[in-house]
Design a protein around this motif. Structure first.
Motif, PDB file in Angstrom:
ATOM      1  N   UNK B 118       0.857  -1.184   0.000  1.00  0.00           N
ATOM      2  CA  UNK B 118       0.000   0.000   0.000  1.00  0.00           C
ATOM      3  C   UNK B 118       0.893   1.235   0.000  1.00  0.00           C
ATOM      4  N   UNK B 119       0.802   2.031  -1.050  1.00  0.00           N
ATOM      5  CA  UNK B 119       1.646   3.226  -1.147  1.00  0.00           C
ATOM      6  C   UNK B 119       0.819   4.465  -1.384  1.00  0.00           C
ATOM      7  N   UNK B 120       1.193   5.550  -0.680  1.00  0.00           N
ATOM      8  CA  UNK B 120       0.490   6.818  -0.882  1.00  0.00           C
ATOM      9  C   UNK B 120       1.466   7.890  -1.309  1.00  0.00           C
ATOM     10  N   UNK B 121       1.219   8.540  -2.410  1.00  0.00           N
ATOM     11  CA  UNK B 121       2.075   9.636  -2.891  1.00  0.00           C
ATOM     12  C   UNK B 121       3.503   9.167  -3.113  1.00  0.00           C
ATOM     13  N   UNK B 122       4.462   9.936  -2.564  1.00  0.00           N
ATOM     14  CA  UNK B 122       5.867   9.559  -2.700  1.00  0.00           C
ATOM     15  C   UNK B 122       6.203   8.334  -1.872  1.00  0.00           C
ATOM     16  N   UNK B 145      -0.853  -7.971  -4.417  1.00  0.00           N
ATOM     17  CA  UNK B 145      -1.741  -6.870  -4.779  1.00  0.00           C
ATOM     18  C   UNK B 145      -1.104  -5.539  -4.374  1.00  0.00           C
ATOM     19  N   UNK B 146      -1.177  -4.563  -5.276  1.00  0.00           N
ATOM     20  CA  UNK B 146      -0.651  -3.233  -4.972  1.00  0.00           C
ATOM     21  C   UNK B 146      -1.784  -2.223  -4.974  1.00  0.00           C
ATOM     22  N   UNK B 147      -1.891  -1.447  -3.881  1.00  0.00           N
ATOM     23  CA  UNK B 147      -2.837  -0.327  -3.841  1.00  0.00           C
ATOM     24  C   UNK B 147      -1.993   0.941  -3.842  1.00  0.00           C
ATOM     25  N   UNK B 148      -2.267   1.808  -4.782  1.00  0.00           N
ATOM     26  CA  UNK B 148      -1.421   2.987  -4.929  1.00  0.00           C
ATOM     27  C   UNK B 148      -2.290   4.223  -5.105  1.00  0.00           C
ATOM     28  N   UNK B 170       0.674  -9.626 -10.777  1.00  0.00           N
ATOM     29  CA  UNK B 170       0.416  -8.672  -9.686  1.00  0.00           C
ATOM     30  C   UNK B 170      -0.824  -7.856 -10.011  1.00  0.00           C
ATOM     31  N   UNK B 171      -1.725  -7.735  -9.013  1.00  0.00           N
ATOM     32  CA  UNK B 171      -2.903  -6.902  -9.234  1.00  0.00           C
ATOM     33  C   UNK B 171      -2.579  -5.478  -8.782  1.00  0.00           C
ATOM     34  N   UNK B 172      -2.803  -4.526  -9.671  1.00  0.00           N
ATOM     35  CA  UNK B 172      -2.475  -3.129  -9.352  1.00  0.00           C
ATOM     36  C   UNK B 172      -3.746  -2.291  -9.390  1.00  0.00           C
ATOM     37  N   UNK B 173      -4.054  -1.645  -8.260  1.00  0.00           N
ATOM     38  CA  UNK B 173      -5.225  -0.774  -8.200  1.00  0.00           C
ATOM     39  C   UNK B 173      -4.799   0.638  -7.854  1.00  0.00           C
ATOM     40  N   UNK B 174      -5.238   1.591  -8.683  1.00  0.00           N
ATOM     41  CA  UNK B 174      -4.853   2.987  -8.485  1.00  0.00           C
ATOM     42  C   UNK B 174      -6.058   3.780  -8.006  1.00  0.00           C
ATOM     43  N   UNK B 175      -5.778   4.811  -7.216  1.00  0.00           N
ATOM     44  CA  UNK B 175      -6.875   5.668  -6.780  1.00  0.00           C
ATOM     45  C   UNK B 175      -6.368   7.101  -6.617  1.00  0.00           C
ATOM     46  N   UNK B 214       3.653   2.312   2.953  1.00  0.00           N
ATOM     47  CA  UNK B 214       4.446   3.531   3.036  1.00  0.00           C
ATOM     48  C   UNK B 214       3.632   4.690   2.470  1.00  0.00           C
ATOM     49  N   UNK B 215       3.617   5.788   3.226  1.00  0.00           N
ATOM     50  CA  UNK B 215       2.861   6.952   2.784  1.00  0.00           C
ATOM     51  C   UNK B 215       2.915   8.027   3.842  1.00  0.00           C
ATOM     52  N   UNK B 216       2.126   9.072   3.698  1.00  0.00           N
ATOM     53  CA  UNK B 216       2.110  10.118   4.726  1.00  0.00           C
ATOM     54  C   UNK B 216       1.584   9.552   6.049  1.00  0.00           C
ATOM     55  N   UNK B 217       2.064  10.072   7.203  1.00  0.00           N
ATOM     56  CA  UNK B 217       1.698   9.517   8.512  1.00  0.00           C
ATOM     57  C   UNK B 217       0.188   9.351   8.704  1.00  0.00           C
ATOM     58  N   UNK B 218      -0.581  10.299   8.205  1.00  0.00           N
ATOM     59  CA  UNK B 218      -2.038  10.228   8.405  1.00  0.00           C
ATOM     60  C   UNK B 218      -2.635   8.982   7.738  1.00  0.00           C
ATOM     61  N   UNK B 219      -1.972   8.539   6.669  1.00  0.00           N
ATOM     62  CA  UNK B 219      -2.465   7.363   5.946  1.00  0.00           C
ATOM     63  C   UNK B 219      -2.309   6.081   6.770  1.00  0.00           C
ATOM     64  N   UNK B 220      -1.202   6.018   7.561  1.00  0.00           N
ATOM     65  CA  UNK B 220      -0.912   4.781   8.293  1.00  0.00           C
ATOM     66  C   UNK B 220      -2.088   4.329   9.146  1.00  0.00           C
ATOM     67  N   UNK B 221      -2.561   5.255   9.986  1.00  0.00           N
ATOM     68  CA  UNK B 221      -3.604   4.882  10.941  1.00  0.00           C
ATOM     69  C   UNK B 221      -4.853   4.363  10.256  1.00  0.00           C
ATOM     70  N   UNK B 222      -5.246   5.057   9.172  1.00  0.00           N
ATOM     71  CA  UNK B 222      -6.472   4.646   8.485  1.00  0.00           C
ATOM     72  C   UNK B 222      -6.296   3.315   7.763  1.00  0.00           C
TER      73      UNK B 222
END
Lengths: 333, 279
Positions: B118-122, B145-148, B170-175, B214-222
């Motif tokens: 699971x990756x968010x932004x950079x 599976x990749x969520x990006x 690999x399953x890749x889902x973008x949002x 990996x992503x911005x801190x706010x993303x981790x908790x959610x």
């Protein structure tokens, strides 16, 4: 040994070394360069500033860049750190661990002669004040602090001399001092294992995220950073590139976790953006991180931070509160 | 005594624009013997600097199997140093220390072999080397599976590789959370609109898996909350954290959280090691 013998010893040392020692200036005790041996203080009191400047200067050049980075060739002066108290020797023991792989520290350290001193422990009149959160000073404390030479003054004003390293022993022999005892350094951790009070405190701090103390401190602390400046175990640093004529110097400077940029990253995020977070960060270093890594307290109980705090934040009171709260809670369970 | 602060010269072999503000640099140490001794694992970082501009920690995003030949850094222009970085071209030099820290766990050591990235932004950058490695056959053996998530389509990194990853199973889902997608797919990968956590409600998430986030801190908790609903245990979740760093070896204190150092104990942590800390 009489005081006269000790004076002769320091006179001899002064011929080879610059001596830094507790020196009285404007009724306050400071670690300063002693111009003559009469200035050296024997009260056993803790100087207001710490000794870290000698071991970890506030600014040093790590590299000079002229097409590639080259380590700065430095001439480290021969310095004697004279009359360091047991508490400050504990801080020194911690530097030795933390900077064990730091070539700058190691090279500077080799040229420093460490002379410890005690008159009671750490000071006869006020030791009771320290006991609250300090490690207890065991009888064999000298085996658990680093030094080259140690001077122990008794109530009558007589001295006992100890050597704590080959360097110290060789120097005493060279100065024709025969009446001394060898002490073998056995590391900072006592035989019975890591300090129990330290371990308890570490647990309390870990669980303290919601303790009201942090909110109270948030309201009164200015985040001026004076506590960090005088703390012997605040050794964090920044680096800065300073352009010169045809070169760039990469310098290491003292850091301060109370200052705004300390945990800020590019893009604007600042991980310690409130006073509360900054203070917790400072306490975590002393009472969580250092004990976790080195099994020794990250606070040597010198109380300097309390003395310099402009708003009277008292570390002993705070630690007692953090500790007692948890004890009460666990007792209820 | 080895000087842990001494940076070594590296040459920019190639650099290409990934997005408006991210460039991918392909680097090699000038001293070929140093390059041959250079070993890193996916998720580790280096301290990279430019004389006069200082240093910053940057995740290595090429594959560890190529570590003795070259290494890649994807750098977003966000501060003074990275701005200077973006002005450099192939043939220019930078100065590198490392590798530092602990990277992602090795697949062979994971009890749950299916993988969710699971990756968010950079935050997607530190996941790239793992994604590349998994596309070498792992995706046929296990479910990957990749969520990006990014703000919009123009922010997507490493687009050229999406097809190869999907081909490898690999399953890749973008949002995207700022601009609605203009197409149903990008390079064959489905696109949605909303926060990354929306994917947990709209698509089927791989089960019995280990998650790398990996992503911005706010993303981790959610994201962790959503994973918990799907019965991921604390020990099945790994996070890569970002902090300011100076030394890279656990002395300078800038990267500390509670009793941990991100540079030395991380940057990748198993969630149970940090679940009581403020990330």
């Amino acid at each position: 040994m009489t005081k006269q013998n000790i004076d002769i010893l320091f006179k001899k040392i002064l011929k080879e070394y610059q001596i830094y020692a507790p020196v009285l200036a404007n009724k306050e005790l400071f670690v300063k360069k002693a111009l003559n041996i009469k200035e050296i203080d024997y009260s056993g009191r803790i100087p207001l500033n710490s000794w870290k400047q000698l071991f970890l200067p506030d600014c040093e050049t790590l590299f000079t860049y002229t097409g590639n980075f080259k380590k700065e060739k430095a001439n480290y002066p021969k310095v004697c750190a004279g009359n360091m108290t047991i508490l400050d020797l504990r801080a020194l023991g911690l530097y030795d661990l933390v900077f064990s792989e730091d070539p700058y520290y190691q090279q500077r350290r080799q040229n420093i002669l460490v002379v410890g001193f005690s008159f009671g422990a750490p000071n006869e009149e006020n030791f009771a004040d320290w006991k609250v959160f300090s490690m207890k000073l065991e009888e064999n404390i000298l085996e658990h602090v680093p030094f080259d030479i140690f001077l122990e003054k008794d109530k009558k004003g007589n001295f006992k001399i100890y050597s704590g390293s080959i360097k110290g022993q060789e120097l005493l022999e060279k100065y024709k001092i025969k009446e001394y005892k060898n002490i073998k350094f056995a590391g900072l951790i006592p035989e019975e294992g890591p300090d129990k009070r330290m371990l308890e405190l570490g647990k309390s701090i870990k669980k303290s995220a919601n303790h009201p103390l942090w909110d109270e401190l948030d309201k009164i602390c200015f985040a001026c950073g004076k506590c960090s400046l005088v703390c012997p175990t605040c050794f964090c640093f920044d680096t800065e590139d300073v352009p010169d004529k045809d070169s760039v110097k990469r310098q290491r400077l003292w850091g301060n976790c109370f200052y705004p940029e300390f945990t800020a990253i590019a893009g604007g995020k600042n991980y310690t953006d409130t006073v509360k977070k900054k203070i917790k960060f400072w306490y975590d270093h002393k009472f969580s991180r250092i004990p976790a890594e080195f099994k020794v307290p990250g606070c040597v109980s010198c109380n300097r931070c309390t003395l310099v705090c402009p708003v009277g934040i008292d570390i002993i009171k705070n630690l007692n509160r953090l500790n007692s709260k948890v004890t009460k809670k666990s007792a209820k369970k | 005594m080895i000087n842990p602060y001494l940076p070594y010269q590296a040459k920019i072999i190639k650099c290409q624009k990934e997005t408006e503000d991210v460039k991918l640099f392909h680097l090699k140490f000038t001293d070929s013997a140093r390059q041959k001794r250079f070993h890193f694992w996916n998720g580790q970082f280096v301290q990279v600097g430019i004389p006069g501009k200082g240093e910053a920690p940057i995740n290595i995003c090429s594959q560890s199997k190529d570590s003795t030949k070259y290494f890649e850094l994807a750098i977003r222009e966000v501060g003074q140093l990275t701005k200077a970085f973006h002005q450099l071209k192939a043939g220019d030099y930078v100065y590198v220390r490392g590798p530092f820290g602990n990277g992602w766990p090795k697949m062979k050591n994971l009890p749950k072999k299916n993988l969710l990235l699971v990756g968010g932004g950079c935050g997607f950058i530190p996941l790239k080397s793992t994604a590349e490695e998994l596309s070498k056959g792992y995706g046929k053996k296990y479910q990957v599976q990749i969520l990006y998530g990014t703000s919009d389509e123009s922010q997507l990194l490493f687009k050229k590789q999406y097809k190869a990853w999907q081909k490898a199973g690999i399953e890749l889902d973008l949002i995207f959370d700022k601009k609605r997608p203009q197409h149903k797919t990008v390079q064959g990968a489905k696109c949605g609109f909303g926060l990354i956590t929306k994917l947990f409600k709209t698509i089927k998430i791989v089960k019995d898996a280990t998650a790398f986030i990996c992503g911005p801190p706010i993303m981790f908790n959610f994201v962790v909350k959503e994973l918990k609903k799907l019965r991921f245990g604390d020990e099945d979740i790994y996070l890569s954290l970002e902090r300011r760093m100076t030394c890279g070896i656990g002395i300078c204190q800038h990267c500390a959280i509670g009793d941990k150092y991100v540079c030395k104990d991380g940057p990748v942590f198993r969630y149970d090691q940090v679940n009581n800390l403020e990330l």
